[in-house]
Write a protein that holds these residues in place. Sequence first.
Motif, short mmCIF file in Angstrom:
data_model
loop_
_atom_site.label_atom_id
_atom_site.label_comp_id
_atom_site.label_asym_id
_atom_site.label_seq_id
_atom_site.Cartn_x
_atom_site.Cartn_y
_atom_site.Cartn_z
N PRO A 1 0.81 -1.22 0.00
CA PRO A 1 0.00 0.00 0.00
C PRO A 1 0.85 1.27 0.00
O PRO A 1 0.61 2.19 0.77
N VAL A 2 1.82 1.31 -0.89
CA VAL A 2 2.84 2.36 -0.86
C VAL A 2 2.83 3.11 -2.20
O VAL A 2 3.27 2.58 -3.23
N GLY A 3 2.32 4.35 -2.18
CA GLY A 3 2.17 5.12 -3.41
C GLY A 3 3.48 5.34 -4.15
O GLY A 3 3.51 5.43 -5.38
N ALA A 4 4.59 5.42 -3.42
CA ALA A 4 5.89 5.67 -4.06
C ALA A 4 6.28 4.53 -5.01
O ALA A 4 7.18 4.70 -5.85
N LEU A 5 5.62 3.38 -4.88
CA LEU A 5 5.94 2.28 -5.79
C LEU A 5 5.39 2.51 -7.19
O LEU A 5 5.83 1.86 -8.14
N VAL A 6 4.42 3.44 -7.35
CA VAL A 6 3.83 3.65 -8.68
C VAL A 6 4.86 4.21 -9.65
O VAL A 6 5.10 3.61 -10.71
N PRO A 7 5.54 5.33 -9.32
CA PRO A 7 6.60 5.77 -10.26
C PRO A 7 7.73 4.76 -10.37
O PRO A 7 8.29 4.59 -11.48
N ALA A 8 8.06 4.05 -9.30
CA ALA A 8 9.13 3.04 -9.38
C ALA A 8 8.74 1.95 -10.38
O ALA A 8 9.56 1.51 -11.20
N ALA A 9 7.48 1.52 -10.32
CA ALA A 9 7.02 0.46 -11.23
C ALA A 9 6.95 0.97 -12.66
O ALA A 9 7.30 0.25 -13.61
N LEU A 10 6.51 2.21 -12.85
CA LEU A 10 6.47 2.78 -14.21
C LEU A 10 7.88 2.81 -14.81
O LEU A 10 8.07 2.52 -15.99
N ALA A 11 8.85 3.17 -13.97
CA ALA A 11 10.23 3.26 -14.46
C ALA A 11 10.78 1.90 -14.87
O ALA A 11 11.70 1.81 -15.68
N ALA A 12 10.20 0.82 -14.31
CA ALA A 12 10.68 -0.53 -14.62
C ALA A 12 9.90 -1.15 -15.78
O ALA A 12 10.17 -2.29 -16.17
N THR A 13 8.91 -0.41 -16.31
CA THR A 13 7.96 -0.99 -17.27
C THR A 13 8.25 -0.51 -18.70
O THR A 13 8.62 0.62 -18.93
N LYS A 14 8.05 -1.44 -19.63
CA LYS A 14 8.26 -1.15 -21.06
C LYS A 14 7.26 -0.15 -21.61
O LYS A 14 6.19 0.03 -21.03
N LYS A 15 7.54 0.36 -22.82
CA LYS A 15 6.55 1.15 -23.56
C LYS A 15 5.25 0.36 -23.66
O LYS A 15 5.26 -0.84 -23.91
N GLY A 16 4.12 1.06 -23.45
CA GLY A 16 2.83 0.39 -23.57
C GLY A 16 2.48 -0.50 -22.39
O GLY A 16 1.43 -1.15 -22.39
N GLY A 17 3.35 -0.54 -21.38
CA GLY A 17 3.11 -1.42 -20.23
C GLY A 17 2.08 -0.87 -19.27
O GLY A 17 1.73 0.31 -19.31
#
Length: 327
Positions: free
Chosen positions: A230-246
Motif C-alpha cells: 500500500p505504498v504510493g511511491a511504488l507507482v513511479p518506481a514500477a512505471l520506471a521498470a515498465t516497457k513502452k505500452g506497459g
Amino acid sequence: MRAQLLTEANRPLIAADLPAPRPGRGQLLIAVKACAVCRTDLHILDGELVHPKLPLVPGHEIVGTVVERGPEADRFAIGDRVGVPWLGWTCGVCEYCRSGRENLCDRARFTGYQIDGGYAELTVADQRYCFAIPESFGDIEAAPLLCAGLIGYRTLRLAGDGEQIGIYGFGAAAHIVAQVARYQGRQVFAFTRPGDTAAQDFARSLGAVWAGGSDERPPEPLDAALIFAPVGALVPAALAATKKGGTVVCGGIHMSDIPAFPYSLLWEERVVRSVANLTRRDAEEFLTLAPKAGISTATITYPLAEANRALADLRHGALQGAAVLVP
Ligand SMILES: [Zn+2]
Ligand SMILES: [Zn+2]
C-alpha cells in the motif's frame, strides 16, 4: 458464538460472545472453519476505510460449512462447504451491475465491512455470493483464495497478456498470483522491501525468475507490474521498470499518496490503473483455475482469540503467506 469485534477505529479487536446470527431470505448460516486475514482488514481497523458498520465482525476470506438455510436458500445443501468473499451484495440494477461490472456497483455491500464477516464461529451470507470450494484444498489452505487469490487473479488479468510480470509487495496475494502467472507461462519478477532477503527467497521458491528490493531495477524491462504493497511511491518506481505500452495495476483498496513524477515515466502509452473488488465471474474463473494450476497456499494459523496478534504480524511484514484464523 465467540467473535472478535471492532467497536471503534484505531482500537484492538475485543473478544465478544454474541447471539448466533439468523439466516434471512436467500441467506445461509455458515459454521466458520477458517478465515484468512487481509490487509484490507487493517485498513478498516485503522480508519482508512471510513464507513464500516459498527460494531463489526471483520473478515472476508471465509471457508465454512452450511448449517442452516433461510427461506428460499436452496443453492447449497446443509453440510456443503462454501467460501464467502469480500463482495457480499450488489443491487443488480445500477449501470455497473447491468454492464457486467458488479465490482463497481453503486450500492455494493462488502463482507467484513458493511456485513459481519468471518472472525467468528458463525456467519450469515447471501447464497448468491457464496462459492463451492475445490475439493483439493483443505479449509485453512482455501481461505486465502477468497481474497488474496480472487483479487490477485483480477489484478493479473487486468495487467494484460504480457510475459514479464513484476510484483511489488510479496505477501498473501503475490504468493498466489506468482503461481498463476507461472502456470500461464509468464515470468515473475518479485520486488520486496529492500533487504528483505527472506521474502526474496520465498518469491524464488514460488518460481520467480528474479527477486530484489523495490529500489532495484529488474534485469529486463517489465510488460506489466502489479502493486500489492500500500505504498504510493511504488507507482513511479514500477512505471520506471515498465516497457513502452506497459501497465501498472494497483491491487489494493488503499494506498499512501502517489508522489509527483515526471511525465516521461507515463509517456509512451504506459497505463496506471487500479483494481476494485471482484465480480462473481472472477470468483468462478479463479476457483476453477486454482486446482488446475496446482496452486498451493502458505498459511500461518492463529486461534480466533489471537486475531490481534495475526493482524500485528501482517502489519509488521512478519508473514510469508497468509494469516488464517481458526475458531
Ligand atoms: Zn481482502
Ligand atoms: Zn449495482
